[in-house]
Design a protein around this motif. Structure first.
Motif, short mmCIF file in Angstrom:
data_model
loop_
_atom_site.label_atom_id
_atom_site.label_comp_id
_atom_site.label_asym_id
_atom_site.label_seq_id
_atom_site.Cartn_x
_atom_site.Cartn_y
_atom_site.Cartn_z
N PRO A 335 0.66 -1.22 -0.15
CA PRO A 335 -0.07 0.00 -0.05
C PRO A 335 0.64 1.19 -0.12
O PRO A 335 0.40 2.23 -0.45
CB PRO A 335 -0.92 -0.21 1.35
N THR A 336 2.09 1.25 0.59
CA THR A 336 3.01 2.51 0.41
C THR A 336 3.93 2.47 -0.64
O THR A 336 4.79 3.36 -0.90
CB THR A 336 3.78 2.52 1.68
N GLY A 337 3.76 1.41 -1.57
CA GLY A 337 4.66 1.35 -2.78
C GLY A 337 4.22 2.32 -3.88
O GLY A 337 2.92 2.59 -4.19
N ASN A 338 5.26 2.52 -4.70
CA ASN A 338 5.37 3.50 -5.76
C ASN A 338 6.04 2.91 -6.89
O ASN A 338 7.17 3.14 -6.84
CB ASN A 338 5.25 4.94 -5.75
N LEU A 339 5.54 2.21 -7.67
CA LEU A 339 6.40 1.28 -8.60
C LEU A 339 6.11 2.06 -10.18
O LEU A 339 4.96 1.92 -10.73
CB LEU A 339 6.35 0.07 -8.88
N THR A 340 7.11 2.38 -11.12
CA THR A 340 7.13 2.69 -12.57
C THR A 340 7.91 1.97 -13.42
O THR A 340 9.13 1.89 -13.01
CB THR A 340 7.17 4.26 -12.51
N VAL A 341 7.40 1.32 -14.22
CA VAL A 341 7.99 0.19 -15.03
C VAL A 341 8.13 0.95 -16.38
O VAL A 341 6.89 1.13 -17.17
CB VAL A 341 7.32 -1.29 -15.00
N THR A 342 9.21 1.13 -17.14
CA THR A 342 8.90 1.44 -18.60
C THR A 342 10.04 0.49 -19.37
O THR A 342 11.12 0.08 -19.03
CB THR A 342 9.56 2.88 -18.72
N SER A 357 -4.23 -2.42 -2.90
CA SER A 357 -4.88 -1.05 -2.82
C SER A 357 -4.06 0.01 -2.10
O SER A 357 -3.72 -0.11 -1.08
CB SER A 357 -6.42 -1.34 -1.96
N GLY A 358 -4.23 1.13 -2.57
CA GLY A 358 -3.53 2.27 -2.13
C GLY A 358 -2.18 2.57 -2.63
O GLY A 358 -1.40 3.66 -2.59
N SER A 359 -1.69 1.68 -3.37
CA SER A 359 -0.47 1.72 -4.01
C SER A 359 -0.40 2.35 -5.42
O SER A 359 -1.45 2.68 -5.90
CB SER A 359 0.26 0.32 -4.28
N TYR A 360 0.67 2.59 -5.95
CA TYR A 360 0.54 3.52 -7.34
C TYR A 360 1.67 2.63 -8.18
O TYR A 360 2.86 2.07 -7.71
CB TYR A 360 1.38 4.68 -7.22
N PHE A 361 1.24 1.86 -9.18
CA PHE A 361 1.77 1.12 -10.00
C PHE A 361 1.37 1.78 -11.53
O PHE A 361 0.48 1.74 -12.13
CB PHE A 361 1.41 -0.51 -9.93
N HIS A 362 2.67 2.07 -12.48
CA HIS A 362 2.47 2.58 -13.80
C HIS A 362 3.39 1.75 -14.45
O HIS A 362 4.56 1.43 -14.24
CB HIS A 362 2.93 3.89 -13.80
N ALA A 363 3.00 1.45 -15.59
CA ALA A 363 3.61 0.61 -16.75
C ALA A 363 3.51 1.58 -17.95
O ALA A 363 2.64 1.66 -18.50
CB ALA A 363 3.08 -0.97 -16.67
N TYR A 364 4.71 1.58 -18.71
CA TYR A 364 4.55 2.46 -20.11
C TYR A 364 5.46 1.55 -21.00
O TYR A 364 6.56 1.10 -20.91
CB TYR A 364 5.32 3.69 -19.82
N ILE A 365 4.97 1.69 -22.21
CA ILE A 365 5.86 0.98 -23.25
C ILE A 365 6.13 2.28 -24.16
O ILE A 365 5.31 3.07 -24.69
CB ILE A 365 4.98 0.15 -24.36
N ALA A 366 7.40 2.74 -23.98
CA ALA A 366 7.85 4.14 -24.49
C ALA A 366 9.55 3.88 -24.70
O ALA A 366 9.98 3.05 -23.91
CB ALA A 366 7.43 5.11 -23.58
N PRO A 367 9.90 4.83 -25.45
CA PRO A 367 11.47 4.90 -25.59
C PRO A 367 11.94 5.09 -24.26
O PRO A 367 11.57 5.73 -23.45
CB PRO A 367 11.73 6.17 -26.50
#
Length: 377
Positions: A335-342, A357-367
């Motif tokens: 819940p305290t996690g914030n992960l960004t994967v590119t 729930s409460g966490s932030y997870f973002h996944a991007y297909i990008a340069p």
């Protein structure tokens, strides 16, 4: 009178002093050991030896330099006439004899540091597991450089374990003269040690203590990460995997007899990659970063396959960025996690992964615009 004798570890640890060619016990009337400069040297050496012993037992389950409880016979006050004199180990002796030079006024502090003792202790480990001995390796052999590099590495890892911090300088606590230190990353204080395989300092200085800088820099990058352009003109990016994993990889490579008296740096690259595959999986991020760290120091190509993150738990902020395909296996974002994967190609999140729930997870297909090297111990 009290003597520096420890019977609680293996077959014992004893510190003695050399006087007129004879090894004599060090005595103290009240067991405080702080009433003069010389006794501080002896007592700090005895303490450091116990800390090194405990490190190997706790971290790797290794009981002494030979793994079977071999004792330590430490001799201090060895005479030396060099500006930066070398301590030494007699690896074939039993008990293992560790020799430490008489500190030079104006150049040395009144103590033998824990990373100094860790280095010499590890020579005993190297003799047992790789047959590294002055009679089997020449100072100009790559195997000699690997031996000295591994001993420097575990000297620093022991220091981190005992003191909770790391400065990436071998023997810095013993020396006032900083030109006698061996560092793990730029700038090179002595002006002679190599950072990369067959760079200008490698070619100019064939002695193993200088060429061992390649392995030290590889370990530094593997631990905390880094970016740059090496002497071959190759852009490199290494994501640090932290000191616990990095030291586990190099120790298992030594302990499982991957090294011998004829090993070279290509052998070391192949062996550490193989061990990382065994410990963390064939496509793991650990394998990728071991490979990329070797690429950074000029040994072998960069990693080009799928990168798997296995059993990763994220409770703070973390960024993962690769041009490679990224696979997340058993990822747990709390819940305290914030992960960004590119990724520039593909991201796969296995069904056993979860973002709470409460966490932030973002996944991007990008340069991927920049290297995610990290900066951590």
């Amino acid at each position: 009178k009290y003597k520096l004798i420890d019977e609680s570890r293996g077959k014992g640890i004893t510190t003695r002093k050399k006087r007129k060619g004879l090894n004599q016990y060090v005595n103290d009337k009240d067991n405080n050991w702080d009433d003069n400069y010389t006794k501080q040297i002896h007592a700090s050496t005895q303490w450091a030896a116990g800390a090194v012993w405990d490190f190997y037992v706790t971290r790797f389950g290794r009981n002494g330099p030979d793994g079977e409880g071999m004792g330590l016979d430490i001799i201090t006050d060895q005479e030396a006439n060099e500006n930066c004199p070398m301590n030494s180990c007699a690896p074939a002796s039993n008990p293992l004899q560790l020799n430490f030079v008489n500190p030079i006024s104006g150049k040395c502090n009144p103590r033998i540091s824990v990373n100094t003792v860790g280095h010499e202790f590890t020579h005993g480990v190297g003799y047992k597991e790789a047959n590294w001995h002055p009679t089997t390796v020449s100072p100009s052999d790559e195997s000699y450089a690997l031996m000295e590099g591994i001993c420097d590495i575990f000297g620093e890892v022991v220091e981190f374990d005992a003191q909770g911090w790391i400065d990436w300088k071998y023997d810095d606590q013993s020396w006032i003269d900083k030109n006698c230190e061996r560092v793990f990353a730029p700038p090179i204080l002595d002006g002679k040690s190599a950072l990369e395989y067959r760079d200008v300092n490698w070619n100019n200085n064939s002695e193993g203590h200088y060429r061992s800088g390649v392995l030290r820099y590889w370990f530094y990058l593997l631990t905390i990460g880094g970016t740059g352009i090496n002497h071959l003109g190759n852009n490199f990016c290494v994501e640090g995997i932290r000191i616990l994993k990095a030291s586990q990889i190099i120790y298992k490579t030594l302990n499982d007899n991957y090294f011998n008296s004829s090993s070279n740096f290509v052998d070391a690259k192949n062996a550490t990659i193989q061990v990382a595959k065994y410990l963390y999986g064939p496509s793991s991020n650990e394998v990728a970063q071991v490979t990329n760290a070797w690429y950074a120091v000029g040994v072998g190509p960069a990693f080009s396959g799928i990168i798997e993150y296995n059993n990763l738990t994220v409770s703070g902020t973390q960024t993962i960025s690769h041009n490679n395909e990224v696979v997340l296996n058993n990822l747990q974002v709390t819940p305290t996690g914030n992960l960004t994967v590119t990724s520039n190609t593909k991201i796969v999140m296995k069904p056993n992964s979860k973002a709470s729930s409460g966490s932030y997870f973002h996944a991007y297909i990008a340069p991927v615009p920049a290297c995610n090297s990290g900066n951590r111990t």
